[in-house]
Scaffold this active site. Structure first.
Site, short mmCIF file in Angstrom:
data_model
loop_
_atom_site.label_atom_id
_atom_site.label_comp_id
_atom_site.label_asym_id
_atom_site.label_seq_id
_atom_site.Cartn_x
_atom_site.Cartn_y
_atom_site.Cartn_z
N THR A 1 0.88 -1.19 0.00
CA THR A 1 0.00 0.00 0.00
C THR A 1 0.91 1.24 0.00
OG1 THR A 1 -0.25 -0.16 2.41
CG2 THR A 1 -2.02 -1.08 1.05
N LYS B 1 4.19 -6.84 4.10
CA LYS B 1 3.86 -5.48 3.67
C LYS B 1 3.51 -4.64 4.89
CE LYS B 1 0.64 -3.43 3.26
NZ LYS B 1 -0.42 -2.56 3.84
N THR C 1 1.53 -9.14 12.37
CA THR C 1 2.00 -7.95 11.67
C THR C 1 0.93 -7.49 10.69
OG1 THR C 1 3.65 -7.05 10.21
CG2 THR C 1 3.02 -9.32 9.83
N GLU D 1 6.60 4.94 7.26
CA GLU D 1 6.17 6.15 6.56
C GLU D 1 7.04 7.34 6.96
OE1 GLU D 1 1.56 4.88 5.65
OE2 GLU D 1 1.97 6.12 7.40
N ASN E 1 0.40 10.95 5.42
CA ASN E 1 -0.85 10.61 6.11
C ASN E 1 -1.92 11.68 6.00
OD1 ASN E 1 -0.65 7.91 7.20
ND2 ASN E 1 1.27 8.73 8.01
#
Lengths: 406, 406
Positions: free
Chosen positions: A153, A179, A190, A277, A401
């Site tokens: 993603t 992922k 996870t 991120e 985000n």
């Protein structure tokens, strides 16, 4: 951004596992977003799922199907989490399992569904069903990498690793993919992770390996302290290897296999953090000398999840006061702060609870600039040690985000 | 940035309290950074301090001095927290108390020291001692606002409020000041807060009022989940009012006074959130229908401290999936998610655990744009309700905290 990550290469086939990936058009842009993993009959499977109360529909169904049948297929989509979708979400996940079962001639409960992506939107069942024939047609032992790409993603890079170990002259293969890069603080599992080995083990042994490996890997990472609604961890043993059955925890073969699977899980878990991120640093936090595992972890996570500590790392600012404040926030009873030492890489920052005599701001700046940082906290009150992995908190995190759904 | 904050004006004197502020040169730039509060003899004092294990030297000394004497002075500096400074830090805080005591002719233990600012640097004792005569000379009943400015660190605005209430024809004055905008999740206390009233109360009554007021105000806010090493809350009753002594919890006067002080504390606590580092929104999170206070708070804080929820607010993105994921992360046992409703202001987003039938993305966007947001979560499983206040997480937060020491 990512820290120390490379494109995975030369993944090893695992006999008994075939995979495929394709685009079902769930994302607007053209990319693979649907994947299938076929598991040979007589394989053994161990699974762990998120403890989030709002667990996604596919998690509910996978858990339930695991009670009813021995899974033959994992059907995974990115771009839509099918979470927060209530009864309709459950029906939608069932519908795609049913469609696959019909097309491939197995029973519906032999399919485990997995979803990842935006929460709260209905699963595009029609698009997925239309793509299922392509998935089936393309199944191949060589498609691990394709699948690792299809389940991404906000990941900037696919995450996959292979390993081979020799046990009693038999070569055992292990390949795993995962992922995740945000909403990361796995809770017994996870984001999405599929790991397969051709080792021949009993269900009890595989469960044991799963438990121990998770404990030291995916349950030791945090990017932002948020646990996903869709976390799933699947460990498969296809039992195709020539090595005799491992059915005893005290055997040497068990130890070797468990260690190797744990190493694979650790490296995979760390790829998630390295691709966290907005990550500009990969930070290992080690807490030594605690009285209990829980107190080591409590301190480690307080430091790892403090926005103030994380932004200091982003700025390469050795503002160690924020680290001690975060340690203090764990509120460990009777913690004698005057016994605490803190190191960043090889630089002693805090000695006996205050700025170390040998510390200079210059030394601090020099290590804080590094991409890879080990923050070691010595509590000097017991014999337990724990290590977790995390990232910094950068402008890029906010950007990713704030713009996630645009 | 700040949300809905205005410069405080027309603060009311509290008989028995004199204050002053000046620059001791702790900051490089010219600004007041040292303050003194004089408390009339026979006043009653209630205090609360941080539970951070690494509490600052001035917190240690204030706690200890409160055991030994009735405080006459609060000596407060900004720009340096005197935390993580070990034995030297304690000696430094004692040195400035001693200097003040000598100059003003009181005993050292009648001085409570307070510090706020960077952690881990030695307190500039000489600079502070040199400024003490100026502080003493300038003491005045009218300097509340000056002091509220002198104790600021990353605050963009001073925080102060006054209130008057009539009890049995006597007018009671209350004035309070506070500071804080980052490292904010008070734990039994706030950053720094000094509140005074001329009401005539016993020590037991004041302690009771302190406990109840804190519970509903400073202990209900979070900016970044980090508890400061220096949090201190001081409530003073100078007992100068003509209203007879309040010594009974069941009296009407007690209830009126407690309510009013709680209101002052709430408003002050909210100013901290409104001025939260990088704040673009002021968010009230209300959890209704819980089985216990603790479960309401656990859910409220999980939502308030989720970086993903906070960045969605920054972006005005009604990504409500992140809200349900955060609620689920509180891991409340037996939480039936299908009973949960969620509202943002007047818009029902989630009904019975899934997207509400009446919800549209357009409605969501319209309310998410607001500066002031009430997020209401109905659990529908019990009779407890709790409310906390928080901010979003913006680029500005990262900027402020990455550049904090530059």
């Amino acid at each position: 951004m990512s820290v120390g990550l490379e494109q995975p290469k030369s993944l090893i086939k695992v006999e008994g596992i075939r995979l495929s990936a394709c685009s079902a058009g769930i994302y607007n842009k053209k990319r693979d977003d649907l994947a299938l993993i076929e598991i040979a009959k007589d394989s053994v499977i161990a699974a762990a799922f998120t403890k989030n109360n709002f667990c996604a529909a596919p998690v509910e169904i996978s858990k339930s199907n695991l009670q009813k049948a021995n899974p033959q297929y994992c059907l995974i989509n990115a771009g839509n989490a099918n979470a927060g979708t209530g009864r309709v979400g459950v029906l939608n996940s069932k519908a795609i399992c049913k469609e696959l079962a019909k097309k491939i001639n197995c029973i519906e409960e032999e399919v485990l569904p997995f979803s990842t992506g935006v929460i709260g939107e209905d699963l595009p069942v029609k698009k997925i069903n239309q793509a299922i024939p392509t998935l089936i047609k393309n199944l191949s032992e060589n498609s691990w990498l394709d699948v690792s790409k299809a389940i991404m993603t906000t990941d900037t890079m696919p995450k996959a690793i292979s390993s081979q170990i020799k046990i009693d002259d038999s070569m055992i293969n292990i390949t795993g993919i995962t992922k995740g890069s945000g909403m990361i603080k796995p809770n017994m599992a996870t984001m999405l992770s599929f790991i397969a080995t051709d080792a021949n083990v009993t269900k009890e042994i595989l469960d044991k390996i799963k438990q121990n490996s998770l404990f030291k890997s995916f349950n030791r990472i945090t990017v932002d302290g948020d646990t996903s609604t869709n976390d799933s961890f699947i460990l498969i043993a296809t039992c195709k290897s020539k090595l005799p059955l491992i059915d005893n925890e005290d055997s040497k073969a068990f130890t070797i296999l468990e260690n190797e699977i744990t190493e694979v899980c650790k490296k995979l878990a760390q790829t998630i953090v390295r691709d966290g991120e907005g990550a500009t640093k990969f930070i290992s936090i080690q807490v030594d000398g605690g009285n209990k595992i829980s107190e080591c972890l409590s301190i480690a996570y307080k430091v790892a999840e403090s926005p103030l500590v994380k932004t200091a790392f982003t700025a390469s600012d050795p503002n160690w006061g924020r680290i001690i404040a975060a340690i203090g926030n764990a509120e460990i009873s009777d913690l004698d702060t005057s016994k605490i030492n803190i190191y960043i890489n090889d630089v002693c920052i805090v000695g006996n609870g205050e700025r170390s005599d040998t510390y200079t701001e210059e030394k601090g700046k020099k290590v804080m600039i590094c991409d890879e940082i080990v923050l070691k906290i010595e509590l000097n009150r017991g014999n337990y040690s724990e290590q977790i992995w995390t990232t910094d908190l950068s402008h890029e995190y906010i950007k990713i985000n704030a713009e996630y759904r645009n």
